[in-house]
Design a protein around this motif. Sequence first.
Motif, mmCIF file in Angstrom:
data_model
loop_
_atom_site.group_PDB
_atom_site.id
_atom_site.type_symbol
_atom_site.label_atom_id
_atom_site.label_comp_id
_atom_site.label_asym_id
_atom_site.label_seq_id
_atom_site.Cartn_x
_atom_site.Cartn_y
_atom_site.Cartn_z
ATOM 1 N N ALA A 60 115.685 79.143 26.305
ATOM 2 C CA ALA A 60 116.548 80.331 26.299
ATOM 3 C C ALA A 60 115.917 81.439 27.138
ATOM 4 O O ALA A 60 114.694 81.572 27.178
ATOM 5 N N PRO A 61 116.751 82.239 27.811
ATOM 6 C CA PRO A 61 116.203 83.381 28.554
ATOM 7 C C PRO A 61 115.460 84.328 27.610
ATOM 8 O O PRO A 61 115.811 84.450 26.430
ATOM 9 N N ALA A 62 114.445 84.985 28.116
ATOM 10 C CA ALA A 62 113.637 85.893 27.298
ATOM 11 C C ALA A 62 114.486 86.970 26.628
ATOM 12 O O ALA A 62 114.173 87.413 25.520
ATOM 13 N N SER A 63 115.573 87.364 27.266
ATOM 14 C CA SER A 63 116.429 88.400 26.684
ATOM 15 C C SER A 63 117.136 87.930 25.407
ATOM 16 O O SER A 63 117.585 88.754 24.618
ATOM 17 N N LEU A 64 117.223 86.620 25.180
ATOM 18 C CA LEU A 64 117.865 86.100 23.974
ATOM 19 C C LEU A 64 116.893 85.862 22.823
ATOM 20 O O LEU A 64 117.314 85.595 21.702
ATOM 21 N N ILE A 65 115.608 85.955 23.084
ATOM 22 C CA ILE A 65 114.620 85.676 22.042
ATOM 23 C C ILE A 65 114.762 86.633 20.845
ATOM 24 O O ILE A 65 114.704 86.177 19.697
ATOM 25 N N PRO A 66 114.988 87.932 21.046
ATOM 26 C CA PRO A 66 115.202 88.798 19.867
ATOM 27 C C PRO A 66 116.413 88.358 19.033
ATOM 28 O O PRO A 66 116.374 88.392 17.805
ATOM 29 N N PHE A 67 117.487 87.918 19.691
ATOM 30 C CA PHE A 67 118.668 87.426 18.977
ATOM 31 C C PHE A 67 118.317 86.182 18.169
ATOM 32 O O PHE A 67 118.673 86.066 16.993
ATOM 33 N N LEU A 68 117.616 85.244 18.786
ATOM 34 C CA LEU A 68 117.231 84.026 18.077
ATOM 35 C C LEU A 68 116.282 84.338 16.917
ATOM 36 O O LEU A 68 116.349 83.701 15.860
ATOM 37 N N SER A 69 115.398 85.320 17.109
ATOM 38 C CA SER A 69 114.496 85.733 16.022
ATOM 39 C C SER A 69 115.296 86.222 14.819
ATOM 40 O O SER A 69 114.991 85.877 13.673
ATOM 41 N N ARG A 70 116.303 87.007 15.099
ATOM 42 C CA ARG A 70 117.138 87.521 14.014
ATOM 43 C C ARG A 70 117.929 86.389 13.367
ATOM 44 O O ARG A 70 118.124 86.358 12.157
ATOM 45 N N TRP A 71 118.364 85.465 14.168
ATOM 46 C CA TRP A 71 119.168 84.337 13.694
ATOM 47 C C TRP A 71 118.405 83.503 12.662
ATOM 48 O O TRP A 71 118.991 82.970 11.725
ATOM 49 N N VAL A 72 117.084 83.370 12.849
ATOM 50 C CA VAL A 72 116.272 82.563 11.933
ATOM 51 C C VAL A 72 115.415 83.436 11.010
ATOM 52 O O VAL A 72 114.420 82.974 10.457
ATOM 53 N N ASP A 73 115.791 84.707 10.858
ATOM 54 C CA ASP A 73 115.139 85.650 9.954
ATOM 55 C C ASP A 73 113.664 85.876 10.279
ATOM 56 O O ASP A 73 112.818 85.941 9.398
ATOM 57 N N LEU A 74 113.359 86.025 11.561
ATOM 58 C CA LEU A 74 112.007 86.393 11.971
ATOM 59 C C LEU A 74 111.980 87.755 12.651
ATOM 60 O O LEU A 74 110.957 88.168 13.167
ATOM 61 N N ASP A 75 113.103 88.445 12.652
ATOM 62 C CA ASP A 75 113.148 89.742 13.323
ATOM 63 C C ASP A 75 112.235 90.766 12.661
ATOM 64 O O ASP A 75 111.766 91.687 13.303
ATOM 65 N N TRP A 76 111.921 90.592 11.396
ATOM 66 C CA TRP A 76 110.992 91.501 10.713
ATOM 67 C C TRP A 76 109.614 91.475 11.371
ATOM 68 O O TRP A 76 108.834 92.405 11.251
ATOM 69 N N LEU A 77 109.344 90.419 12.106
ATOM 70 C CA LEU A 77 108.040 90.252 12.722
ATOM 71 C C LEU A 77 108.071 90.422 14.241
ATOM 72 O O LEU A 77 107.128 90.935 14.825
ATOM 73 N N THR A 78 109.147 89.999 14.866
ATOM 74 C CA THR A 78 109.134 89.869 16.320
ATOM 75 C C THR A 78 109.915 90.915 17.098
ATOM 76 O O THR A 78 109.642 91.109 18.268
ATOM 77 N N LEU A 79 110.899 91.553 16.498
ATOM 78 C CA LEU A 79 111.693 92.520 17.255
ATOM 79 C C LEU A 79 110.868 93.753 17.603
ATOM 80 O O LEU A 79 110.029 94.184 16.811
ATOM 81 N N PRO A 80 111.116 94.341 18.787
ATOM 82 C CA PRO A 80 110.360 95.530 19.177
ATOM 83 C C PRO A 80 110.462 96.676 18.181
ATOM 84 O O PRO A 80 109.540 97.438 18.023
ATOM 85 N N GLY A 81 111.561 96.786 17.457
ATOM 86 C CA GLY A 81 111.723 97.859 16.486
ATOM 87 C C GLY A 81 111.016 97.606 15.166
ATOM 88 O O GLY A 81 110.925 98.478 14.329
ATOM 89 N N ALA A 82 110.495 96.387 14.978
ATOM 90 C CA ALA A 82 109.812 96.066 13.728
ATOM 91 C C ALA A 82 108.516 96.852 13.637
ATOM 92 O O ALA A 82 107.898 97.176 14.639
ATOM 93 N N GLU A 83 108.105 97.146 12.428
ATOM 94 C CA GLU A 83 106.898 97.948 12.221
ATOM 95 C C GLU A 83 105.697 97.306 12.906
ATOM 96 O O GLU A 83 105.345 96.170 12.635
ATOM 97 N N GLY A 84 105.120 98.022 13.844
ATOM 98 C CA GLY A 84 103.929 97.548 14.529
ATOM 99 C C GLY A 84 104.163 96.517 15.611
ATOM 100 O O GLY A 84 103.234 96.088 16.265
ATOM 101 N N ALA A 85 105.404 96.081 15.834
ATOM 102 C CA ALA A 85 105.656 94.999 16.784
ATOM 103 C C ALA A 85 105.830 95.483 18.217
ATOM 104 O O ALA A 85 105.887 94.688 19.123
ATOM 105 N N ALA A 86 105.918 96.767 18.448
ATOM 106 C CA ALA A 86 106.209 97.262 19.788
ATOM 107 C C ALA A 86 105.036 97.110 20.746
ATOM 108 O O ALA A 86 105.222 97.037 21.941
ATOM 109 N N GLY A 87 103.871 97.042 20.267
ATOM 110 C CA GLY A 87 102.714 96.895 21.155
ATOM 111 C C GLY A 87 101.441 96.851 20.356
ATOM 112 O O GLY A 87 101.448 96.841 19.142
ATOM 113 N N GLY A 88 100.334 96.798 21.042
ATOM 114 C CA GLY A 88 99.044 96.768 20.367
ATOM 115 C C GLY A 88 98.790 95.433 19.716
ATOM 116 O O GLY A 88 99.363 94.422 20.067
#
Length: 178
Positions: A60-88
């Motif tokens: 899948a294109p990199a732009s779809l990875i956040p959608f797929l993360s949400r689809w399988v309930d991993l957005d709490w960890l991987t989405l840029p808006g998730a706590e601490g996930a934006a960088g570092g």
Amino acid sequence: MANTSDVQASKLLKVLPEVFQVAADTSAPMQALLAVAEDMHQPVRQVLDRLHTVPDPGRAPASLIPFLSRWVDLDWLTLPGAEGAAGGSGAVPITRQRDLIAAAAQLSSRRGTVDGLTRFLHLATGVAGFDVESVPGAFHIKVLVPADAAGQLELIGRIVKGVKPAHITDEIEVRTGE
């Protein structure tokens, strides 16, 4: 203007009624209309031709990875808006996100187990060698982190908090040069 061989090879022409197919052999306006219709359908056809890659985290294109993360309930960890996930040290690289998405069903079925937690930590950090110590009846776990993963403690802490059973307390300890 399209030539006759292009018109006969047209995928669109094959699905039109016979009267249009016959007219396309000699009618210049019909040939032009088919050429325009083919051009208009080309972007849609390109998307449909690669539609099978959308749910595949490896292709899948990199732009779809956040959608797929949400689809399988991993957005709490991987989405840029998730706590601490934006960088570092809390960020999950895109290749690790792809691995987590691919293993999401397996990880979900093993959630709350020592094996599930160690597998999750390995996939998310890319470092093997995590151990979890627990004393039966103590409702406490100690996560032993390999020295190679010491720079990812924020991410490890978020994973431990998100995956362990709610009634269990935890501590994280980095192993020193073994």
